[in-house]
Design a protein around this motif. Structure first.
Motif, PDB file in Angstrom:
ATOM      1  N   ASP A 167       0.867  -1.179   0.000  1.00  0.00           N
ATOM      2  CA  ASP A 167       0.000   0.000   0.000  1.00  0.00           C
ATOM      3  C   ASP A 167       0.902   1.227   0.000  1.00  0.00           C
ATOM      4  O   ASP A 167       1.682   1.429   0.934  1.00  0.00           O
ATOM      5  CB  ASP A 167      -0.886   0.041   1.247  1.00  0.00           C
ATOM      6  N   ALA A 168       0.819   2.030  -1.037  1.00  0.00           N
ATOM      7  CA  ALA A 168       1.614   3.253  -1.135  1.00  0.00           C
ATOM      8  C   ALA A 168       0.701   4.438  -0.849  1.00  0.00           C
ATOM      9  O   ALA A 168      -0.368   4.561  -1.439  1.00  0.00           O
ATOM     10  CB  ALA A 168       2.233   3.383  -2.522  1.00  0.00           C
ATOM     11  N   PHE A 169       1.105   5.311   0.065  1.00  0.00           N
ATOM     12  CA  PHE A 169       0.326   6.483   0.452  1.00  0.00           C
ATOM     13  C   PHE A 169       0.952   7.715  -0.179  1.00  0.00           C
ATOM     14  O   PHE A 169       2.133   7.982   0.008  1.00  0.00           O
ATOM     15  CB  PHE A 169       0.312   6.632   1.978  1.00  0.00           C
ATOM     16  N   ARG A 170       0.155   8.447  -0.944  1.00  0.00           N
ATOM     17  CA  ARG A 170       0.666   9.629  -1.634  1.00  0.00           C
ATOM     18  C   ARG A 170       0.232  10.885  -0.897  1.00  0.00           C
ATOM     19  O   ARG A 170      -0.829  10.941  -0.313  1.00  0.00           O
ATOM     20  CB  ARG A 170       0.164   9.656  -3.071  1.00  0.00           C
ATOM     21  N   GLY A 171       1.069  11.902  -0.943  1.00  0.00           N
ATOM     22  CA  GLY A 171       0.748  13.168  -0.313  1.00  0.00           C
ATOM     23  C   GLY A 171       1.822  14.192  -0.624  1.00  0.00           C
ATOM     24  O   GLY A 171       2.755  13.928  -1.375  1.00  0.00           O
ATOM     25  N   ARG A 172       1.678  15.353  -0.045  1.00  0.00           N
ATOM     26  CA  ARG A 172       2.665  16.416  -0.217  1.00  0.00           C
ATOM     27  C   ARG A 172       3.558  16.439   1.017  1.00  0.00           C
ATOM     28  O   ARG A 172       3.080  16.290   2.118  1.00  0.00           O
ATOM     29  CB  ARG A 172       1.971  17.754  -0.392  1.00  0.00           C
ATOM     30  N   THR A 173       4.842  16.659   0.808  1.00  0.00           N
ATOM     31  CA  THR A 173       5.786  16.634   1.926  1.00  0.00           C
ATOM     32  C   THR A 173       6.103  18.024   2.441  1.00  0.00           C
ATOM     33  O   THR A 173       7.157  18.250   2.997  1.00  0.00           O
ATOM     34  CB  THR A 173       7.091  15.928   1.532  1.00  0.00           C
ATOM     35  N   GLY A 174       5.221  18.967   2.280  1.00  0.00           N
ATOM     36  CA  GLY A 174       5.453  20.327   2.750  1.00  0.00           C
ATOM     37  C   GLY A 174       5.716  21.245   1.580  1.00  0.00           C
ATOM     38  O   GLY A 174       5.535  20.890   0.423  1.00  0.00           O
ATOM     39  N   SER A 175       6.165  22.435   1.871  1.00  0.00           N
ATOM     40  CA  SER A 175       6.360  23.417   0.813  1.00  0.00           C
ATOM     41  C   SER A 175       7.678  23.216   0.090  1.00  0.00           C
ATOM     42  O   SER A 175       8.586  22.585   0.593  1.00  0.00           O
ATOM     43  CB  SER A 175       6.309  24.828   1.388  1.00  0.00           C
ATOM     44  N   LYS A 176       7.745  23.793  -1.119  1.00  0.00           N
ATOM     45  CA  LYS A 176       8.990  23.752  -1.888  1.00  0.00           C
ATOM     46  C   LYS A 176      10.043  24.588  -1.187  1.00  0.00           C
ATOM     47  O   LYS A 176       9.709  25.549  -0.496  1.00  0.00           O
ATOM     48  CB  LYS A 176       8.756  24.330  -3.292  1.00  0.00           C
ATOM     49  N   PRO A 177      11.315  24.248  -1.352  1.00  0.00           N
ATOM     50  CA  PRO A 177      12.356  25.112  -0.789  1.00  0.00           C
ATOM     51  C   PRO A 177      12.225  26.522  -1.348  1.00  0.00           C
ATOM     52  O   PRO A 177      11.835  26.712  -2.488  1.00  0.00           O
ATOM     53  CB  PRO A 177      13.655  24.453  -1.272  1.00  0.00           C
ATOM     54  N   ALA A 178      12.559  27.505  -0.545  1.00  0.00           N
ATOM     55  CA  ALA A 178      12.420  28.909  -0.957  1.00  0.00           C
ATOM     56  C   ALA A 178      13.161  29.185  -2.262  1.00  0.00           C
ATOM     57  O   ALA A 178      12.701  29.960  -3.092  1.00  0.00           O
ATOM     58  CB  ALA A 178      12.917  29.821   0.147  1.00  0.00           C
ATOM     59  N   SER A 179      14.302  28.538  -2.474  1.00  0.00           N
ATOM     60  CA  SER A 179      15.078  28.774  -3.692  1.00  0.00           C
ATOM     61  C   SER A 179      14.363  28.282  -4.942  1.00  0.00           C
ATOM     62  O   SER A 179      14.681  28.701  -6.043  1.00  0.00           O
ATOM     63  CB  SER A 179      16.443  28.092  -3.586  1.00  0.00           C
ATOM     64  N   LYS A 180      13.379  27.393  -4.791  1.00  0.00           N
ATOM     65  CA  LYS A 180      12.643  26.854  -5.939  1.00  0.00           C
ATOM     66  C   LYS A 180      11.353  27.612  -6.210  1.00  0.00           C
ATOM     67  O   LYS A 180      10.689  27.378  -7.190  1.00  0.00           O
ATOM     68  CB  LYS A 180      12.295  25.376  -5.703  1.00  0.00           C
ATOM     69  N   LYS A 181      10.977  28.535  -5.326  1.00  0.00           N
ATOM     70  CA  LYS A 181       9.731  29.277  -5.492  1.00  0.00           C
ATOM     71  C   LYS A 181       9.967  30.553  -6.271  1.00  0.00           C
ATOM     72  O   LYS A 181      10.986  31.218  -6.119  1.00  0.00           O
ATOM     73  CB  LYS A 181       9.139  29.650  -4.131  1.00  0.00           C
ATOM     74  N   ARG A 182       8.980  30.886  -7.091  1.00  0.00           N
ATOM     75  CA  ARG A 182       8.984  32.205  -7.731  1.00  0.00           C
ATOM     76  C   ARG A 182       8.284  33.158  -6.789  1.00  0.00           C
ATOM     77  O   ARG A 182       7.500  32.749  -5.952  1.00  0.00           O
ATOM     78  CB  ARG A 182       8.210  32.145  -9.047  1.00  0.00           C
ATOM     79  N   LYS A 183       8.535  34.424  -6.933  1.00  0.00           N
ATOM     80  CA  LYS A 183       7.895  35.402  -6.055  1.00  0.00           C
ATOM     81  C   LYS A 183       6.373  35.315  -6.151  1.00  0.00           C
ATOM     82  O   LYS A 183       5.675  35.407  -5.159  1.00  0.00           O
ATOM     83  CB  LYS A 183       8.377  36.808  -6.410  1.00  0.00           C
ATOM     84  N   ALA A 184       5.847  35.095  -7.345  1.00  0.00           N
ATOM     85  CA  ALA A 184       4.394  35.057  -7.562  1.00  0.00           C
ATOM     86  C   ALA A 184       3.733  33.913  -6.808  1.00  0.00           C
ATOM     87  O   ALA A 184       2.578  34.006  -6.430  1.00  0.00           O
ATOM     88  CB  ALA A 184       4.090  34.949  -9.054  1.00  0.00           C
ATOM     89  N   ASP A 185       4.433  32.788  -6.606  1.00  0.00           N
ATOM     90  CA  ASP A 185       3.793  31.662  -5.935  1.00  0.00           C
ATOM     91  C   ASP A 185       4.428  31.384  -4.575  1.00  0.00           C
ATOM     92  O   ASP A 185       4.372  30.276  -4.067  1.00  0.00           O
ATOM     93  CB  ASP A 185       3.807  30.409  -6.804  1.00  0.00           C
ATOM     94  N   ALA A 186       4.996  32.405  -3.955  1.00  0.00           N
ATOM     95  CA  ALA A 186       5.677  32.226  -2.673  1.00  0.00           C
ATOM     96  C   ALA A 186       4.768  31.623  -1.609  1.00  0.00           C
ATOM     97  O   ALA A 186       5.220  30.866  -0.771  1.00  0.00           O
ATOM     98  CB  ALA A 186       6.247  33.559  -2.191  1.00  0.00           C
ATOM     99  N   ASP A 187       3.482  31.941  -1.652  1.00  0.00           N
ATOM    100  CA  ASP A 187       2.568  31.401  -0.653  1.00  0.00           C
ATOM    101  C   ASP A 187       1.660  30.316  -1.225  1.00  0.00           C
ATOM    102  O   ASP A 187       0.726  29.892  -0.578  1.00  0.00           O
ATOM    103  CB  ASP A 187       1.701  32.527  -0.085  1.00  0.00           C
ATOM    104  N   ASP A 188       1.932  29.842  -2.423  1.00  0.00           N
ATOM    105  CA  ASP A 188       1.069  28.872  -3.087  1.00  0.00           C
ATOM    106  C   ASP A 188       1.794  27.542  -3.194  1.00  0.00           C
ATOM    107  O   ASP A 188       2.707  27.394  -3.981  1.00  0.00           O
ATOM    108  CB  ASP A 188       0.685  29.396  -4.482  1.00  0.00           C
TER     109      ASP A 188
END
Length: 91
Positions: A24-45
């Motif tokens: 059984d594999a459980f899928r999900g999100r492991t938290g937010s992207k590292p700040a260096s990978k975020k664009r300013k427009a999606d900083a909170d998305d």
């Protein structure tokens, strides 16, 4: 095959790369992207953070790529306790 997961506490552990059909594999999100990978427009998305395999279960074995004890979500604790009770025959 596993259930979906909500956003999880971010950790450094690598997600599961693949799982055999009997796992059984459980899928999900492991938290937010590292700040260096975020664009300013999606900083909170965090919607762009991809879902990955964050946990797996096969028989009496449960592994996670995150720390469920660092969240207020008790579903992982309930799952684990249910597995223990089943193994002990007290479920």
């Amino acid at each position: 095959r596993g259930e979906g997961c909500e956003a999880l506490a971010s950790v450094k552990a690598a997600p599961c790369a693949a799982a055999a059909p009997e796992v059984d594999a459980f899928r999900g999100r492991t938290g937010s992207k590292p700040a260096s990978k975020k664009r300013k427009a999606d900083a909170d998305d965090d919607d762009e953070t991809p879902e990955v395999c964050v946990a797996a279960r096969q028989g009496p074995i449960l592994v996670t790529a995150f720390h469920p004890e660092l969240t207020d979500d008790l579903r992982w604790h309930d799952l684990f306790l249910g597995m223990v009770k089943k193994k002990l025959g007290t479920a």
